[in-house]
Design an enzyme around this catalytic site. Structure first.
Site, PDB file in Angstrom:
ATOM      1  N   CYS A 176      30.110 -27.765  33.122  1.00 15.18           N
ATOM      2  CA  CYS A 176      29.072 -27.049  32.376  1.00 15.18           C
ATOM      3  C   CYS A 176      29.258 -27.085  30.863  1.00 15.18           C
ATOM      4  O   CYS A 176      28.474 -26.498  30.127  1.00 15.18           O
ATOM      5  CB  CYS A 176      28.966 -25.628  32.914  1.00 15.18           C
ATOM      6  SG  CYS A 176      28.588 -25.691  34.683  1.00 15.18           S
ATOM      7  N   HIS A 307      27.760 -19.744  25.378  1.00 11.88           N
ATOM      8  CA  HIS A 307      27.659 -20.275  26.739  1.00 11.88           C
ATOM      9  C   HIS A 307      26.837 -19.276  27.555  1.00 11.88           C
ATOM     10  O   HIS A 307      25.969 -19.673  28.316  1.00 11.88           O
ATOM     11  CB  HIS A 307      29.058 -20.494  27.306  1.00 11.88           C
ATOM     12  CG  HIS A 307      29.060 -21.206  28.609  1.00 11.88           C
ATOM     13  ND1 HIS A 307      28.567 -22.477  28.759  1.00 11.88           N
ATOM     14  CD2 HIS A 307      29.481 -20.823  29.842  1.00 11.88           C
ATOM     15  CE1 HIS A 307      28.680 -22.849  30.028  1.00 11.88           C
ATOM     16  NE2 HIS A 307      29.228 -21.865  30.702  1.00 11.88           N
ATOM     17  N   HIS A 342      20.778 -21.768  34.006  1.00 11.22           N
ATOM     18  CA  HIS A 342      21.997 -22.539  33.776  1.00 11.22           C
ATOM     19  C   HIS A 342      21.735 -23.978  34.236  1.00 11.22           C
ATOM     20  O   HIS A 342      21.736 -24.258  35.430  1.00 11.22           O
ATOM     21  CB  HIS A 342      23.174 -21.919  34.524  1.00 11.22           C
ATOM     22  CG  HIS A 342      24.495 -22.469  34.075  1.00 11.22           C
ATOM     23  ND1 HIS A 342      24.619 -23.714  33.472  1.00 11.22           N
ATOM     24  CD2 HIS A 342      25.755 -21.951  34.113  1.00 11.22           C
ATOM     25  CE1 HIS A 342      25.891 -23.927  33.177  1.00 11.22           C
ATOM     26  NE2 HIS A 342      26.600 -22.874  33.550  1.00 11.22           N
TER      27      HIS A 342
END
Lengths: 418, 358
Positions: A176, A307, A342
């Site tokens: 990620c 993030h 996400h």
């Protein structure tokens, strides 16, 4: 590792790297115009997931893209020969070079880098292959889907579509944080003069495997992704791609290119601590490495694009690391995942693009779905409404499974030209 | 940020492959020149072929201990084993503090296809779709092996995974060189890993252009790479990649090799050895044609570990580099001369590296 500040002042125009083109495939808009509008409006891409059968899950919302037409963007290749993540990366790259005003012929004249980050590659096709295997046996897997699987195709397909041969096409599957990794890789290649252009970013397609994993960990939000909110309940999985065109300041100026922002530097490190849980000290160190590389002091940072997954653990750890490093002077900390979900390996690439747009257009994208800030996070996440702001330095965080951290620092191009 | 003009140096290496575990086993197997493929036990491996080149009797628990290996998949275990052998057998006494500025770059094809597909299978087969083992979720992400190696050995520097099929080892080497040139790490451990699995066997069976003609192998090769100027086994002079023009792929490959030699300030006549991947079918033919376009007589020593170890996919180019280092250690004529390592990935890229042996 150097700790000298203001590296960028010492870099020649051939070593300074700017962003001159952007391409976006996202659940709040395809193309840079729609994506920028969505960011400005705080648009949310959540909807019931149709990418796979969600029977048996008590909740299954996600930021799925339902209006993507591969034929519009992929013309040289047969889209059916590409997995969905590769379709996204090819489409975003095609948009980015068009946005940069680059002809593929110009790209063919020089050695370039294509770096595409991903978490899952074409795991969506692996899901389908498993389903076929369970139904009909392994001898009945679809050969075309099997050919989609190698993750290297996310970047080589871009080269194939654009007809580029003198090119390093590298896929970087560092989960990620992969989008920031890919930007960092392109940045280094351009800065050291080994590539004229870098097409870099990230791509991922929504898949059952990853949704199931996060669901099992109890980290899928039932309704909304609410980073830094006291009642946040987790992530919504998303999909998409973001690709940036990087080139030297010299190169951009010489061809009269529009410059969105300068890439001032980046940091990269590893927690070496836990496969899933981020480590606060190590995340802080990565931010510090990025600021040192960029020659920027913490007080000069005007905005942090976090993030910001919206899980309990991530947001507390990340906010804690920010407080440790920035002290009394924490700038606004926003999460675009509140809007686009996400998007895994695309996440930090799309967030970096959001940062470049924010610098270029002079606004801070909001953190959507926000009700009440968690005092344990204690950040101004710019709730729900974008605000106008003159941004000079913006920091984009990417954290990943495996303790893989990468932080990218962007700056306003007015300073780049001075 | 410091930069250095000296080429990065490969200063130590180890490998896990069909030859066994560790540098000595690899060098001995290569020198013996015997094929290492074995008959597969049909109870353990429900695959469409009878033979494979497995790491002999590989057992993660026996190799690494019980702690931390319960949920570890084969690809990660191979990588943790190879990095451990490198650090403990080839680099003096390893201490975790050294890891602070040590990076790790690992090449892969698609991580562990077996782990990914098993996880999805559990989701389809369980009473509820989320009855999956959460401890195995990280195995389904392609950077699992590099993250685990970092945890095992305390490697806190840049940690990256690169996907490039048979070329993955060369992508990793180039990535490592870029980290060192940019001053982002002092030392980078670097290599590539591929596991043999039921999932991979079936995927290759369906996707492979050459049917089941290619023998599949597995393994991991890993090197310690340091910024230039220091002692070592070989200098990395250049790495170059391309993506073939479908109308004339051999021409693209030829250009890539010529560019790599030019970047190394070298001529074909300087080559002591060449290590091609020798992929089965059309890809191997392309590589042969490209090399014919470049090489001059006397023909360099040919080093082809793939003839013995099978198609090790992501580990392929990495094992070629290690084979070059192994052969050079027992060939006095190698010192100061060059080796060319080439590779081609199906439907993907071509690439090569030029090394100068010390």
């Amino acid at each position: 590792m150097s700790s000298e500040s203001h590296n960028r002042g010492k870099r020649s125009a051939s070593q300074r790297v700017v962003i001159s083109g952007l391409g976006v495939v996202s659940s709040i808009g395809i193309g840079i115009g729609r994506f920028a509008e969505g960011l400005q409006q705080g648009k949310v891409g959540a909807r019931p997931i149709t990418a796979f059968d969600t029977t048996g899950f008590s909740h299954a919302l996600g930021c799925e893209i339902v209006d993507f037409e591969p034929d519009r963007w992929i013309t040289a290749l047969d889209p059916a020969e590409l997995g969905r993540a590769s379709q996204f990366s090819v489409a975003a790259a095609a948009m980015a070079i068009a946005d940069a005003g680059l002809d593929a012929d110009v790209l063919r004249d020089t050695h370039n880098v294509i770096s595409i980050g991903t978490t899952d590659g074409e795991s969506r096709d692996l899901d389908a292959l498993v389903e076929a295997e369970l139904r009909d046996g392994p001898e009945h897997m679809d050969p075309r889907l099997a050919r989609h699987v190698p993750a290297g195709r996310l970047s080589t397909s871009v080269a194939n579509e654009l007809g580029l041969t003198d090119v390093e096409a590298i896929t970087i599957p560092t989960a990620c944080a992969a989008g920031n990794y890919a930007i960092g890789y392109g940045f280094d290649a351009v800065r050291e003069g080994s590539a004229r252009f870098a097409l870099c970013g990230g791509a991922d397609a929504m898949c059952r495997k990853t949704f199931t994993g996060f669901y099992r960990l109890g980290t899928i939000a039932p309704e909304a992704c609410q980073p830094f909110d006291v009642n946040r309940k987790g992530i919504l999985t998303g999909e998409g791609a973001g690709v940036l065109v990087l080139e030297s300041l010299d190169s951009a100026v010489s061809r009269g290119a529009r410059i969105y922002a300068e890439v001032l530097g980046y940091g990269i490190n590893c927690d070496a601590h836990h496969q899933v849980a981020p480590n606060q000290a190590s995340v802080g160190r990565c931010m510090q490495l990025a600021l040192e590389d960029a020659g920027v002091k913490p007080a000069e940072v005007d905005l942090i694009s976090a993030h910001g997954t919206g899980t309990k653990a991530n947001d507390i750890t990340e906010a804690g690391a920010i407080h440790d490093l920035f002290g009394e002077d924490v700038p606004p900390v926003v999460s675009v995942k509140s809007m686009i979900g996400h998007t895994m390996g695309a996440a930090s690439a799309l967030a970096a693009i959001a940062c470049a747009i924010a610098i270029d257009r002079g606004f801070i994208p909001p953190t959507a779905n926000h009700v009440e800030t968690d005092p344990e996070c204690g950040v101004d996440c710019v709730p729900n409404q974008a605000i106008n702001a003159d941004l000079h330095v913006v920091q984009n965080n990417g954290l990943a499974f495996g303790g893989n951290n990468s932080v990218v620092i962007l700056g306003k191009h007015g300073e780049a030209a001075s | 940020m410091t930069t250095t003009a000296d080429p990065p140096v490969l200063s130590a290496w180890s490998a896990v492959s069909g030859f066994g575990i560790g540098r000595a086993a690899f060098a001995a197997g290569l020198a013996a020149g015997a094929q290492v493929d074995t008959e597969l036990d049909p109870d353990q491996w429900q695959v469409p072929v009878q033979r494979a080149a497995l790491v002999p009797a590989f057992d993660a628990r026996a190799e690494l201990g019980r702690k931390g290996t319960r949920s570890m998949d084969r690809a990660t275990a191979l990588a943790v084993t190879a990095v451990g052998r490198l650090l403990n057998e080839e680099c003096g006494e390893w201490q975790r503090e050294i890891g602070e500025n040590t990076g790790l770059v690992l090449g892969t094809t698609t991580g562990s296809a077996q782990s990914i597909m098993d996880f999805t299978r559990d989701s389809f087969e369980g009473d509820k779709p989320f009855f999956v083992d959460p401890a195995r979720f990280p195995n389904t992400v392609m950077n699992c092996a590099s993250g685990q190696c970092a945890i095992w050995y305390g490697l806190r520097g840049p940690n990256a995974t690169v996907a490039g099929g048979r070329l993955a080892g060369l992508y990793a080497l180039n990535y490592a060189a870029r980290m060192l040139r940019g001053g982002r790490a002092e030392t980078v451990l670097c290599g590539a890993v591929e596991e043999y699995s039921r999932a991979r066997a079936w995927l290759e069976h369906h996707a492979g252009s050459g049917g089941d003609s290619g023998l599949l192998g597995e393994g991991c090769a890993i090197w310690k790479v340091e910024a230039g100027g220091g002692d070592g086994l070989a200098e990395l002079l250049s790495v170059r990649f391309g993506v073939p023009d479908p109308s004339d792929p051999a021409a693209t490959f030829t250009t890539v090799i010529k560019n790599a030699l030019r970047m190394a300030d070298a001529e074909a006549a300087d080559l002591w050895a060449v290590s091609p991947c020798c992929a089965p079918g059309v890809y191997g033919d392309l590589e042969r044609r490209a090399l014919e376009n470049v090489l001059v007589k006397p023909t360099p020593t040919r080093i082809v570990p793939g003839d013995l170890l099978g198609d090790t996919a992501a580990a392929g180019a990495a094992l070629q580099v290690s084979a070059v280092l192994a052969v050079a250690e027992s060939d006095r004529t190698a010192a100061g001369r060059l080796a060319l390592v080439t590779g081609i990935d199906p439907e993907g890229a071509v690439g090569c590296a030029v090394l100068r042996l010390r």
